[in-house]
Design a protein around this motif. Structure first.
Motif, PDB file in Angstrom:
ATOM      1  N   PHE A 225       0.831  -1.203   0.000  1.00  0.00           N
ATOM      2  CA  PHE A 225       0.000   0.000   0.000  1.00  0.00           C
ATOM      3  C   PHE A 225       0.865   1.253   0.000  1.00  0.00           C
ATOM      4  N   LEU A 226       1.997   1.181   0.696  1.00  0.00           N
ATOM      5  CA  LEU A 226       2.895   2.327   0.744  1.00  0.00           C
ATOM      6  C   LEU A 226       3.483   2.609  -0.636  1.00  0.00           C
ATOM      7  N   VAL A 227       3.907   1.562  -1.332  1.00  0.00           N
ATOM      8  CA  VAL A 227       4.473   1.726  -2.672  1.00  0.00           C
ATOM      9  C   VAL A 227       3.438   2.286  -3.633  1.00  0.00           C
ATOM     10  N   LEU A 228       2.230   1.723  -3.599  1.00  0.00           N
ATOM     11  CA  LEU A 228       1.171   2.223  -4.473  1.00  0.00           C
ATOM     12  C   LEU A 228       0.860   3.688  -4.170  1.00  0.00           C
ATOM     13  N   GLY A 229       0.855   4.038  -2.898  1.00  0.00           N
ATOM     14  CA  GLY A 229       0.568   5.417  -2.519  1.00  0.00           C
ATOM     15  C   GLY A 229       1.594   6.402  -3.034  1.00  0.00           C
ATOM     16  N   VAL A 230       2.883   6.060  -2.917  1.00  0.00           N
ATOM     17  CA  VAL A 230       3.916   7.000  -3.360  1.00  0.00           C
ATOM     18  C   VAL A 230       3.954   7.081  -4.886  1.00  0.00           C
ATOM     19  N   LEU A 231       3.591   6.002  -5.586  1.00  0.00           N
ATOM     20  CA  LEU A 231       3.515   6.072  -7.047  1.00  0.00           C
ATOM     21  C   LEU A 231       2.413   7.031  -7.486  1.00  0.00           C
ATOM     22  N   ILE A 232       1.271   6.946  -6.841  1.00  0.00           N
ATOM     23  CA  ILE A 232       0.175   7.877  -7.165  1.00  0.00           C
ATOM     24  C   ILE A 232       0.555   9.297  -6.783  1.00  0.00           C
ATOM     25  N   SER A 233       1.240   9.440  -5.652  1.00  0.00           N
ATOM     26  CA  SER A 233       1.681  10.767  -5.234  1.00  0.00           C
ATOM     27  C   SER A 233       2.631  11.375  -6.264  1.00  0.00           C
ATOM     28  N   GLY A 234       3.574  10.570  -6.769  1.00  0.00           N
ATOM     29  CA  GLY A 234       4.491  11.065  -7.791  1.00  0.00           C
ATOM     30  C   GLY A 234       3.777  11.426  -9.079  1.00  0.00           C
ATOM     31  N   ALA A 235       2.761  10.628  -9.447  1.00  0.00           N
ATOM     32  CA  ALA A 235       2.013  10.923 -10.667  1.00  0.00           C
ATOM     33  C   ALA A 235       1.236  12.230 -10.538  1.00  0.00           C
TER      34      ALA A 235
ATOM     35  N   PRO B 276     -16.042  21.789   1.052  1.00  0.00           N
ATOM     36  CA  PRO B 276     -16.464  20.407   0.797  1.00  0.00           C
ATOM     37  C   PRO B 276     -15.971  19.857  -0.527  1.00  0.00           C
ATOM     38  N   VAL B 277     -15.873  20.705  -1.554  1.00  0.00           N
ATOM     39  CA  VAL B 277     -15.365  20.248  -2.842  1.00  0.00           C
ATOM     40  C   VAL B 277     -13.916  19.789  -2.701  1.00  0.00           C
ATOM     41  N   ALA B 278     -13.103  20.575  -1.983  1.00  0.00           N
ATOM     42  CA  ALA B 278     -11.709  20.195  -1.766  1.00  0.00           C
ATOM     43  C   ALA B 278     -11.603  18.939  -0.910  1.00  0.00           C
ATOM     44  N   GLY B 279     -12.529  18.792   0.053  1.00  0.00           N
ATOM     45  CA  GLY B 279     -12.505  17.600   0.891  1.00  0.00           C
ATOM     46  C   GLY B 279     -12.758  16.343   0.092  1.00  0.00           C
ATOM     47  N   PHE B 280     -13.763  16.359  -0.774  1.00  0.00           N
ATOM     48  CA  PHE B 280     -14.058  15.177  -1.583  1.00  0.00           C
ATOM     49  C   PHE B 280     -13.031  14.990  -2.700  1.00  0.00           C
ATOM     50  N   ALA B 281     -12.328  16.054  -3.099  1.00  0.00           N
ATOM     51  CA  ALA B 281     -11.243  15.890  -4.061  1.00  0.00           C
ATOM     52  C   ALA B 281     -10.129  15.035  -3.473  1.00  0.00           C
ATOM     53  N   GLY B 282      -9.964  15.102  -2.159  1.00  0.00           N
ATOM     54  CA  GLY B 282      -8.962  14.261  -1.512  1.00  0.00           C
ATOM     55  C   GLY B 282      -9.270  12.789  -1.617  1.00  0.00           C
ATOM     56  N   VAL B 283     -10.544  12.428  -1.827  1.00  0.00           N
ATOM     57  CA  VAL B 283     -10.916  11.025  -2.007  1.00  0.00           C
ATOM     58  C   VAL B 283     -10.344  10.498  -3.313  1.00  0.00           C
ATOM     59  N   ALA B 284     -10.386  11.316  -4.348  1.00  0.00           N
ATOM     60  CA  ALA B 284      -9.950  10.869  -5.675  1.00  0.00           C
ATOM     61  C   ALA B 284      -8.446  10.951  -5.854  1.00  0.00           C
ATOM     62  N   LEU B 285      -7.800  11.899  -5.190  1.00  0.00           N
ATOM     63  CA  LEU B 285      -6.368  12.108  -5.397  1.00  0.00           C
ATOM     64  C   LEU B 285      -5.601  11.630  -4.186  1.00  0.00           C
ATOM     65  N   ALA B 286      -5.063  10.416  -4.303  1.00  0.00           N
ATOM     66  CA  ALA B 286      -4.349   9.816  -3.176  1.00  0.00           C
ATOM     67  C   ALA B 286      -2.988  10.463  -3.004  1.00  0.00           C
ATOM     68  N   GLY B 287      -2.510  10.468  -1.789  1.00  0.00           N
ATOM     69  CA  GLY B 287      -1.180  10.986  -1.486  1.00  0.00           C
ATOM     70  C   GLY B 287      -0.896  10.853  -0.014  1.00  0.00           C
ATOM     71  N   CYS B 288       0.363  10.762   0.328  1.00  0.00           N
ATOM     72  CA  CYS B 288       0.708  10.672   1.737  1.00  0.00           C
ATOM     73  C   CYS B 288       0.757  12.068   2.338  1.00  0.00           C
TER      74      CYS B 288
ATOM     75  N   ALA C 146       9.601  10.316 -10.888  1.00  0.00           N
ATOM     76  CA  ALA C 146      10.539   9.383 -10.264  1.00  0.00           C
ATOM     77  C   ALA C 146      11.119   9.942  -8.975  1.00  0.00           C
ATOM     78  N   GLU C 147      11.501  11.218  -8.990  1.00  0.00           N
ATOM     79  CA  GLU C 147      12.122  11.815  -7.808  1.00  0.00           C
ATOM     80  C   GLU C 147      11.114  11.951  -6.664  1.00  0.00           C
ATOM     81  N   THR C 148       9.871  12.347  -6.992  1.00  0.00           N
ATOM     82  CA  THR C 148       8.856  12.490  -5.946  1.00  0.00           C
ATOM     83  C   THR C 148       8.519  11.144  -5.322  1.00  0.00           C
ATOM     84  N   ALA C 149       8.324  10.126  -6.172  1.00  0.00           N
ATOM     85  CA  ALA C 149       8.004   8.800  -5.647  1.00  0.00           C
ATOM     86  C   ALA C 149       9.143   8.248  -4.808  1.00  0.00           C
ATOM     87  N   ARG C 150      10.382   8.434  -5.277  1.00  0.00           N
ATOM     88  CA  ARG C 150      11.535   7.920  -4.527  1.00  0.00           C
ATOM     89  C   ARG C 150      11.660   8.632  -3.187  1.00  0.00           C
TER      90      ARG C 150
END
Length: 344
Positions: free
Chosen positions: A71-81, A104-116, A214-218
């Motif tokens: 889950f951590l790896v998947l999360g950082v890949l999405i964060s980098g993207a 509320p719009v920004a709150g629900f946007a966090g559901v779609a855009l994963a990140g640590c 690559a740099e963000t995910a790493r």
């Protein structure tokens, strides 16, 4: 109000970072090597250190790391993207102009855009720098690492017999993010935010996108992976060194249990993709204090306070962090009582 300032981009030879030496071993290789040795050599380590407590601790440590790492790896890949391919101006365009309505719009946007947690701070800074309402940016900062699908799936895996924990965590974390956004819209002041956070940031262009990805995910994997290992070590140590009846007291003294788990979430500073597995390993602790741990951790901890102080200024962090801590506890308790059906 036009308070966004554009900074011309200049690049000189002196400003360019030095090139890395080829063949240099970075911290991510060290982290992966340690985890690989711990997984493959678990039986050999147990034979050398044939102590029941060490066997129990090593089992808990490896179990937490192995469960949480995908889950951590998947999360950082999405964060980098997100950092490389999703400009923050896309979010700014869909946010209502009225500050309170954008929360509320920004709150629900966090559901779609994963990140640590570490990734959400620069994204929020970029949103503010591009003219988005600070209340919306701060709501996204708190929501993205706490209510995204990766965190919710990880919570479901960590608590297989308690589906209510997923819903309770979602509601508690989303309520925390939106409450802090509305509080900022009502009483927040721009002068609390450092001037550097109000300046426009350059967009990632062309061929730099894959490098940024690559740099963000790493970087996120190194940071979050280190906190995962630390959290697993602390979890294993608590399971071995702390008598079980101490955790039983947290079930008997609910208020004490809530406060202790909230403070523990701040101190451990775990990644939101991994904290559910650490909480689940504390078997004697009731679900409500565990829920407080899961809601408070992604909202405010030591590393987040440092990141917020460095990004938005110390004046901001000293006001925002304590308020977030109190609001997160309140929202977690309310969600727990509503969804879990009481203290258990």
């Amino acid at each position: 109000m036009h308070w966004v300032e554009t900074i011309p981009e200049t690049t000189t030879g002196a400003d360019r970072p030095p090139r890395r030496r080829r063949g240099r071993i970075s911290s991510i290789e060290v982290l992966c090597g340690i985890l690989l040795i711990a997984i493959l050599g678990q039986s050999q380590l147990q034979s050398v250190l044939d102590v029941p407590a060490l066997r129990t601790g090593s089992t808990v440590f490896v179990a937490v790391c192995v469960q949480a790492l995908p889950f951590l790896v998947l999360g950082v890949l999405i964060s980098g993207a997100i950092a490389a391919f999703v400009p923050a101006r896309v979010l700014r365009r869909v946010l209502p102009r009225r500050e309170s309505a954008s929360v509320p719009v920004a709150g629900f946007a966090g559901v779609a855009l994963a990140g640590c947690e570490c990734a959400s701070v620069p994204v929020a800074r970029r949103l503010i720098g591009q003219g988005a309402a600070p209340a919306a940016a701060l709501t996204f900062l708190l929501a993205a690492p706490a209510v995204n699908p990766i965190v919710l799936v990880a919570t479901a895996v960590a608590f297989p017999g308690e589906p209510g924990m997923v819903l309770a965590r979602f509601l508690g974390s989303l309520a925390t993010a939106m409450a802090m956004g509305w509080l900022w819209a009502r009483w927040g002041k721009l002068e609390w935010i450092a001037e550097r956070a109000l300046r426009r940031l350059p967009e990632v262009q062309g061929g730099d996108r894959w490098k940024t990805f690559a740099e963000t995910a790493r970087a996120d994997l190194v940071d979050a992976g280190g906190f995962l290992v630390l959290g697993a070590l602390v979890s294993a140590a608590m399971g071995v060194l702390v008598p079980a009846h101490w955790f039983g007291v947290l079930g008997e003294q609910v208020v004490v249990g809530i406060v202790v788990m909230a403070v523990l979430a701040v101190v451990l500073s775990l990644c939101s993709e991994a904290d559910a597995f650490v909480a689940a390993s504390l078997a004697p602790v009731p679900l409500l204090p565990k829920l407080v741990f899961l809601v408070v951790g992604p909202a405010i901890d030591i590393k987040l306070f440092a990141l917020q102080a460095g990004t938005f200024g110390r004046s901001f962090a000293l006001r925002f962090a304590p308020a977030t801590f109190v609001v997160a506890i309140g929202c977690a308790v309310a969600a727990g009582l509503l969804v879990l059906g009481g203290v258990r």
